[in-house]
Scaffold this motif. Structure first.
Motif, PDB file in Angstrom:
ATOM      1  N   SER A 221       2.876   2.262   3.724  1.00 42.11           N
ATOM      2  CA  SER A 221       2.025   1.860   2.604  1.00 42.11           C
ATOM      3  C   SER A 221       0.625   2.443   2.734  1.00 42.11           C
ATOM      4  N   ALA A 222       0.103   2.455   3.953  1.00 45.28           N
ATOM      5  CA  ALA A 222      -1.259   2.933   4.174  1.00 45.28           C
ATOM      6  C   ALA A 222      -1.397   4.434   3.919  1.00 45.28           C
TER       7      ALA A 222
ATOM      8  N   TRP B 246       1.712   0.706  -2.215  1.00 44.94           N
ATOM      9  CA  TRP B 246       0.797  -0.138  -1.442  1.00 44.94           C
ATOM     10  C   TRP B 246       1.373  -1.530  -1.202  1.00 44.94           C
TER      11      TRP B 246
END
Length: 324
Positions: free
Chosen positions: A260-261, A267
């Protein structure tokens, strides 16, 4: 390592049952967790509506059936080897009351080694034919997918039989790789494409069977050591094994967080996977905090199934365009 020629006397006190049921037990048909890959794959293909054609759906079903027969063969060979080298006799013997002996038909005496060998090769042949048929039916045949399927088939049959890869230190890696293959291979046949997000999902899926496998290995450590089967649990100290499993538990969520990062996954993917992370922490606390390894192993199945549900939800949300 033992020569693999040991044959133990079956326990005649175990009640008899039908051959069909014994073969189903030998193939571990009640443990369907690898086959849940089909749901992950399907969820990645159904949206937008109409994206999944009838021909592709048939191919996916044929691939799934091939996976079932191939894995059934793999676990049948695993039981045969475990019976011959004596490790299953030890792990499922009268001094191991937490294990149900009928789950091991060779130990229970409800099947003979010859019957198990016949069953293993027959199901392997059917699985191989079905996977060849799936490739023939597929709308796409990228070379990496064909190689992955072929390697998965060959290596699965060598997991505990023939070359016996799990007796040479490759057990933990294989359990993850098998699960990952069952996700990326049918997706490759269906779309011809590959993405980082699907790779992340395939690894998370593969970690599920590994995470109840390592708890089983913790329980079976003495039997594995007695036959030279080098699982991590049998090679390191109890504390080292706890650190290893704790690291795997943390790494599972870390994969989602990093995905996600870095933008590999939406996200919200790391947030979505939090329930599975909480259950995984509970599993570790139950196994190594309270010392109840078998209850922790059982919880591992639930964690994997929750993870599958979350991956399905993630694919459906992504299919709806909810990516930011």
């Amino acid at each position: 390592m033992t020569s693999g020629t040991h044959v133990a006397r079956p326990d005649t006190a175990v009640r008899p049952e039908s051959k069909v049921r014994s073969y189903a037990r030998l193939g571990k048909l009640d443990v369907y967790d690898y086959y849940l890959s089909f749901l992950v794959v399907l969820s990645a293909l159904v949206l937008p509506v109409g994206a999944l054609g009838a021909g592709t759906a048939v191919m996916l079903l044929v691939y799934l059936l091939g996976a079932v027969f191939t894995i059934v063969a793999m676990v049948a060979f695993d039981d045969l080897t475990g019976y011959r080298d004596g490790s299953d006799i030890r792990n499922y013997g009268p001094d191991a009351p937490t294990r149900k002996k009928l789950r091991k038909p060779l130990v229970a005496g409800t099947l003979t080694p010859r019957e198990a060998l016949w069953f293993g090769w027959t199901t392997a042949a059917v699985g191989g034919v079905l996977w060849v048929a799936a490739v023939a039916l597929a709308p796409h045949r990228p070379m990496w997918t064909i190689i992955t399927i072929a390697a998965t088939f060959v290596i699965s049959l060598q997991y505990s039989y023939g070359v016996k890869l799990s007796y040479h230190g490759f057990q933990e890696v294989f359990l993850v790789a098998l699960g990952a293959s069952l996700v990326v291979s049918p997706l490759g046949l269906a779309t011809g494409a590959f993405s980082g997000f699907l790779l992340v999902q395939s690894v998370l899926f593969g970690l599920g069977p590994l995470m109840f496998g390592v708890y089983s290995n913790t329980n079976d450590v003495e039997g594995d050591r007695s036959v030279g089967r080098p699982t991590v649990a049998s090679l390191v100290s109890p504390r080292g094994n706890a650190v290893f499993i704790g690291a795997l538990s943390a790494a599972e969520y870390l994969i989602a967080l990093v995905a996600s990062a870095t933008g590999i996954a939406p996200w919200w993917f790391a947030v979505l996977m939090l329930p599975a992370a909480a259950l995984r922490a509970r599993q570790f606390q139950l196994g190594f905090g309270k010392g109840d390894i078998m209850r922790a192993r059982k919880l591992g199945f639930a964690v994997h199934r929750v993870t599958v549900v979350l991956l399905v939800v993630a694919n459906l949300l992504a299919g709806l365009g909810i990516a930011v």
